[in-house]
Design a protein around this motif. Structure first.
Motif, PDB file in Angstrom:
ATOM      1  N   ALA A  77      55.735  67.572 124.590  1.00 19.68           N
ATOM      2  CA  ALA A  77      56.732  68.128 125.514  1.00 19.68           C
ATOM      3  C   ALA A  77      57.459  67.000 126.239  1.00 19.68           C
ATOM      4  CB  ALA A  77      56.067  69.081 126.497  1.00 19.68           C
ATOM      5  N   ALA A  78      56.720  65.987 126.683  1.00 25.11           N
ATOM      6  CA  ALA A  78      57.357  64.837 127.353  1.00 25.11           C
ATOM      7  C   ALA A  78      58.320  64.142 126.396  1.00 25.11           C
ATOM      8  CB  ALA A  78      56.296  63.860 127.850  1.00 25.11           C
ATOM      9  N   ASP A  79      57.879  63.919 125.153  1.00 24.81           N
ATOM     10  CA  ASP A  79      58.757  63.290 124.154  1.00 24.81           C
ATOM     11  C   ASP A  79      60.068  64.056 124.026  1.00 24.81           C
ATOM     12  OD1 ASP A  79      56.766  61.429 123.614  1.00 24.81           O
ATOM     13  OD2 ASP A  79      56.153  62.351 121.715  1.00 24.81           O
ATOM     14  N   TYR A  80      59.952  65.365 123.938  1.00 22.94           N
ATOM     15  CA  TYR A  80      61.140  66.210 123.780  1.00 22.94           C
ATOM     16  C   TYR A  80      62.086  66.043 124.962  1.00 22.94           C
ATOM     17  CZ  TYR A  80      64.131  70.306 123.705  1.00 22.94           C
ATOM     18  OH  TYR A  80      65.221  71.129 123.727  1.00 22.94           O
ATOM     19  N   PHE A  81      61.568  66.106 126.185  1.00 23.83           N
ATOM     20  CA  PHE A  81      62.445  66.020 127.349  1.00 23.83           C
ATOM     21  C   PHE A  81      63.064  64.634 127.505  1.00 23.83           C
ATOM     22  CE2 PHE A  81      60.118  69.895 128.591  1.00 23.83           C
ATOM     23  CZ  PHE A  81      61.221  70.723 128.754  1.00 23.83           C
ATOM     24  N   PHE A  82      62.334  63.593 127.155  1.00 24.46           N
ATOM     25  CA  PHE A  82      62.945  62.263 127.189  1.00 24.46           C
ATOM     26  C   PHE A  82      64.010  62.128 126.109  1.00 24.46           C
ATOM     27  CE2 PHE A  82      59.475  61.167 129.988  1.00 24.46           C
ATOM     28  CZ  PHE A  82      60.073  60.263 130.851  1.00 24.46           C
ATOM     29  N   TYR A  83      63.763  62.715 124.939  1.00 20.78           N
ATOM     30  CA  TYR A  83      64.764  62.705 123.857  1.00 20.78           C
ATOM     31  C   TYR A  83      66.044  63.422 124.310  1.00 20.78           C
ATOM     32  CZ  TYR A  83      67.066  63.890 119.477  1.00 20.78           C
ATOM     33  OH  TYR A  83      68.001  64.059 118.477  1.00 20.78           O
ATOM     34  N   LYS A  84      65.879  64.518 125.033  1.00 18.51           N
ATOM     35  CA  LYS A  84      67.024  65.293 125.524  1.00 18.51           C
ATOM     36  C   LYS A  84      67.616  64.702 126.807  1.00 18.51           C
ATOM     37  CE  LYS A  84      67.456  68.648 122.582  1.00 18.51           C
ATOM     38  NZ  LYS A  84      68.696  68.850 121.852  1.00 18.51           N
TER      39      LYS A  84
ATOM     40  N   ASN B 278      66.361  64.661 129.705  1.00 19.31           N
ATOM     41  CA  ASN B 278      65.997  65.418 130.910  1.00 19.31           C
ATOM     42  C   ASN B 278      64.826  64.655 131.524  1.00 19.31           C
ATOM     43  OD1 ASN B 278      65.010  67.164 132.851  1.00 19.31           O
ATOM     44  ND2 ASN B 278      65.296  68.993 131.599  1.00 19.31           N
ATOM     45  N   TYR B 279      65.168  63.577 132.214  1.00 12.23           N
ATOM     46  CA  TYR B 279      64.165  62.621 132.663  1.00 12.23           C
ATOM     47  C   TYR B 279      63.252  63.162 133.766  1.00 12.23           C
ATOM     48  CZ  TYR B 279      67.201  59.484 130.055  1.00 12.23           C
ATOM     49  OH  TYR B 279      67.940  58.897 129.069  1.00 12.23           O
ATOM     50  N   VAL B 280      63.780  64.019 134.607  1.00 10.73           N
ATOM     51  CA  VAL B 280      62.952  64.574 135.679  1.00 10.73           C
ATOM     52  C   VAL B 280      61.823  65.408 135.066  1.00 10.73           C
ATOM     53  CG1 VAL B 280      62.928  66.161 137.648  1.00 10.73           C
ATOM     54  CG2 VAL B 280      64.802  64.525 137.391  1.00 10.73           C
ATOM     55  N   GLU B 281      62.170  66.267 134.122  1.00  7.21           N
ATOM     56  CA  GLU B 281      61.145  67.087 133.475  1.00  7.21           C
ATOM     57  C   GLU B 281      60.240  66.224 132.594  1.00  7.21           C
ATOM     58  OE1 GLU B 281      58.862  70.376 132.721  1.00  7.21           O
ATOM     59  OE2 GLU B 281      60.369  70.052 134.261  1.00  7.21           O
ATOM     60  N   GLY B 282      60.809  65.226 131.941  1.00  8.41           N
ATOM     61  CA  GLY B 282      60.002  64.316 131.127  1.00  8.41           C
ATOM     62  C   GLY B 282      58.960  63.596 131.969  1.00  8.41           C
ATOM     63  N   GLU B 283      59.373  63.114 133.133  1.00  8.68           N
ATOM     64  CA  GLU B 283      58.433  62.423 134.016  1.00  8.68           C
ATOM     65  C   GLU B 283      57.362  63.388 134.523  1.00  8.68           C
ATOM     66  OE1 GLU B 283      58.381  59.706 138.074  1.00  8.68           O
ATOM     67  OE2 GLU B 283      60.278  60.005 137.030  1.00  8.68           O
ATOM     68  N   ARG B 284      57.745  64.615 134.803  1.00  5.95           N
ATOM     69  CA  ARG B 284      56.771  65.618 135.246  1.00  5.95           C
ATOM     70  C   ARG B 284      55.718  65.842 134.156  1.00  5.95           C
ATOM     71  NH1 ARG B 284      55.286  70.943 135.467  1.00  5.95           N
ATOM     72  NH2 ARG B 284      56.716  71.699 133.868  1.00  5.95           N
ATOM     73  N   ARG B 285      56.159  65.865 132.897  1.00  5.48           N
ATOM     74  CA  ARG B 285      55.216  66.050 131.791  1.00  5.48           C
ATOM     75  C   ARG B 285      54.302  64.829 131.645  1.00  5.48           C
ATOM     76  NH1 ARG B 285      55.744  71.493 129.763  1.00  5.48           N
ATOM     77  NH2 ARG B 285      57.783  72.071 130.597  1.00  5.48           N
TER      78      ARG B 285
END
Length: 110
Positions: free
Chosen positions: A29-36, A38-45
């Motif tokens: 999930a973190a990989d996906y959000f960083f790819y997109k 969406n750094y705030v959600e990526g960092e949360r993951r």
């Protein structure tokens, strides 16, 4: 029989699994959000990953550092939260180094 690769459905599944607290899904999930980007959600993951393990396995540490490096390569500055994650990783006995390009990596054992 041909098996279709449906990455969109896979990502939805991993995000949903992460939302349900499946620790093995947080990294994807973190990989996906960083790819997109969406750094705030990526960092949360990334924090979900950290909080899911008493001791984070090496391959998960490498995934966390990979995403932090992607964030930095995209032209962003290290956040306080990411800096804290690196500190937590070091406190668990890992040796994290920074190369001349500013990327973080896990020191390999000899």
């Amino acid at each position: 029989m041909k098996v279709e690769k449906n990455y969109n459905e896979f990502n939805k599944f991993m995000i949903r699994a992460s939302d349900f607290g499946i620790k093995e899904a947080h990294s994807s999930a973190a990989d996906y959000f960083f790819y997109k980007r969406n750094y705030v959600e990526g960092e949360r993951r990334l924090y979900l990953i950290y909080s899911s393990y008493e001791v984070i396995p090496k391959h998960i540490v490498e995934s966390i550092l990979y995403n932090i490096n992607k964030y930095l390569c995209d032209g962003n500055e290290l956040t306080k939260g990411m800096d804290n994650l690196i500190t937590f990783i070091i406190q668990q006995g890992n040796v994290v180094l920074k190369n001349e390009d500013g990327k973080y990596f896990l020191k390999k054992n000899k």
